[in-house]
Write a protein that holds these residues in place. Sequence first.
Motif, PDB file in Angstrom:
ATOM      1  N   LEU A 149       0.946   3.182 -10.478  1.00 25.65           N
ATOM      2  CA  LEU A 149       2.336   3.057 -10.929  1.00 25.65           C
ATOM      3  C   LEU A 149       2.495   3.560 -12.363  1.00 25.65           C
ATOM      4  O   LEU A 149       3.529   4.132 -12.715  1.00 25.65           O
ATOM      5  N   ASP A 150       1.469   3.344 -13.191  1.00 31.04           N
ATOM      6  CA  ASP A 150       1.496   3.869 -14.561  1.00 31.04           C
ATOM      7  C   ASP A 150       1.602   5.393 -14.563  1.00 31.04           C
ATOM      8  O   ASP A 150       2.348   5.980 -15.367  1.00 31.04           O
TER       9      ASP A 150
ATOM     10  N   ASN B  30       5.561  -5.590 -14.659  1.00 24.76           N
ATOM     11  CA  ASN B  30       4.098  -5.686 -14.781  1.00 24.76           C
ATOM     12  C   ASN B  30       3.671  -7.117 -15.103  1.00 24.76           C
ATOM     13  O   ASN B  30       2.783  -7.685 -14.447  1.00 24.76           O
TER      14      ASN B  30
ATOM     15  N   THR C  95       4.366  -9.486 -12.170  1.00 21.73           N
ATOM     16  CA  THR C  95       3.404  -9.298 -11.066  1.00 21.73           C
ATOM     17  C   THR C  95       2.095 -10.009 -11.361  1.00 21.73           C
ATOM     18  O   THR C  95       1.559 -10.748 -10.516  1.00 21.73           O
TER      19      THR C  95
ATOM     20  N   TYR D 219       9.793  -1.932 -16.821  1.00 20.60           N
ATOM     21  CA  TYR D 219       8.459  -1.825 -16.219  1.00 20.60           C
ATOM     22  C   TYR D 219       7.525  -2.895 -16.776  1.00 20.60           C
ATOM     23  O   TYR D 219       6.718  -3.470 -16.035  1.00 20.60           O
TER      24      TYR D 219
ATOM     25  N   MET E 249      -1.455  -0.886 -10.102  1.00 20.59           N
ATOM     26  CA  MET E 249      -0.669  -0.762 -11.330  1.00 20.59           C
ATOM     27  C   MET E 249      -1.010   0.520 -12.083  1.00 20.59           C
ATOM     28  O   MET E 249      -0.139   1.118 -12.724  1.00 20.59           O
TER      29      MET E 249
ATOM     30  N   VAL F  33       2.818   7.258 -12.120  1.00 14.32           N
ATOM     31  CA  VAL F  33       4.160   7.601 -11.638  1.00 14.32           C
ATOM     32  C   VAL F  33       5.184   7.422 -12.760  1.00 14.32           C
ATOM     33  O   VAL F  33       6.075   8.266 -12.966  1.00 14.32           O
ATOM     34  N   LEU F  34       5.040   6.315 -13.507  1.00 15.49           N
ATOM     35  CA  LEU F  34       5.959   6.050 -14.619  1.00 15.49           C
ATOM     36  C   LEU F  34       5.835   7.119 -15.694  1.00 15.49           C
ATOM     37  O   LEU F  34       6.843   7.569 -16.252  1.00 15.49           O
TER      38      LEU F  34
END
Length: 258
Positions: free
Chosen positions: A167-168, A228, A231, A224, A164, A170-171
């Motif tokens: 992904l943060d 999150n 998940t 998102y 995660m 990437v976000l």
Amino acid sequence: FFQALSHSDPANFVSLVWLLEIILAVFIIVVFISVCAQTSLIINACEYYKKKTHSALSATWHKSYKYFWKILSFDLIRKFILALLLISAAGLWIIAPENSFWSSLYLISSFVVLVLISFIVSSALTYASGYAVIEGKSVWQSLKKGFLLLREHFLVSLEISLVMMLLDLVLAAFVSTIIILSFIPATLIWFVAGLFSSITLFTIALVIGLLTMIVLVVLIGGFYNAFNTGTWMYLFMKMHHVGILSRIGHIFNKIFQR
């Protein structure tokens, strides 16, 4: 604000109190909607794990009311501890000695420890939210069970946290790009405003750019955040019912079996 208060005119005081009440009311409404939306996501994710179908949004929204204070308590605890960690990180940076190998090692070690603590706090409070909603536990009981579940599945939680975190990043890069692109229409209007020396067009372009940026960031952040929360809650339900062996633990298990 303070200049208006300094005058003896009662109308100024009444107007300012009225304005403060409106700001406070908006803040309370935003907090209430945010917490209920978060609780609805938790309920929906957990029900999806059990039934493999999503419940109606209106049904989960009405269920979320009774968990408001518990989830708000967890959010406040999380934010308070993370704020303390952030202040600690800033303090460590300020009191760090001059640039050297040992000071760099000191800062890196401190950063790793603070990140680990934040991971433990966030994960345990997320699991505590699950216990509060699914089993109806009290705040204290949920916290206790949340930390116990984290201890039992520490490696799995760490692996998910690292994923995660990537992904943060990437976000963050994606949102930065969106912010730049959202001002492209405004840039064209600014060009026209420059040709005609129009302050009105310049202001309109600025408002359009800001509104576009805010809407896009809120939409992306909302999706998102839902992903999150879903998940983590699906992971919580799987841990709670059947347990999960981490990928690292799976590798070591295979090595020792051989």
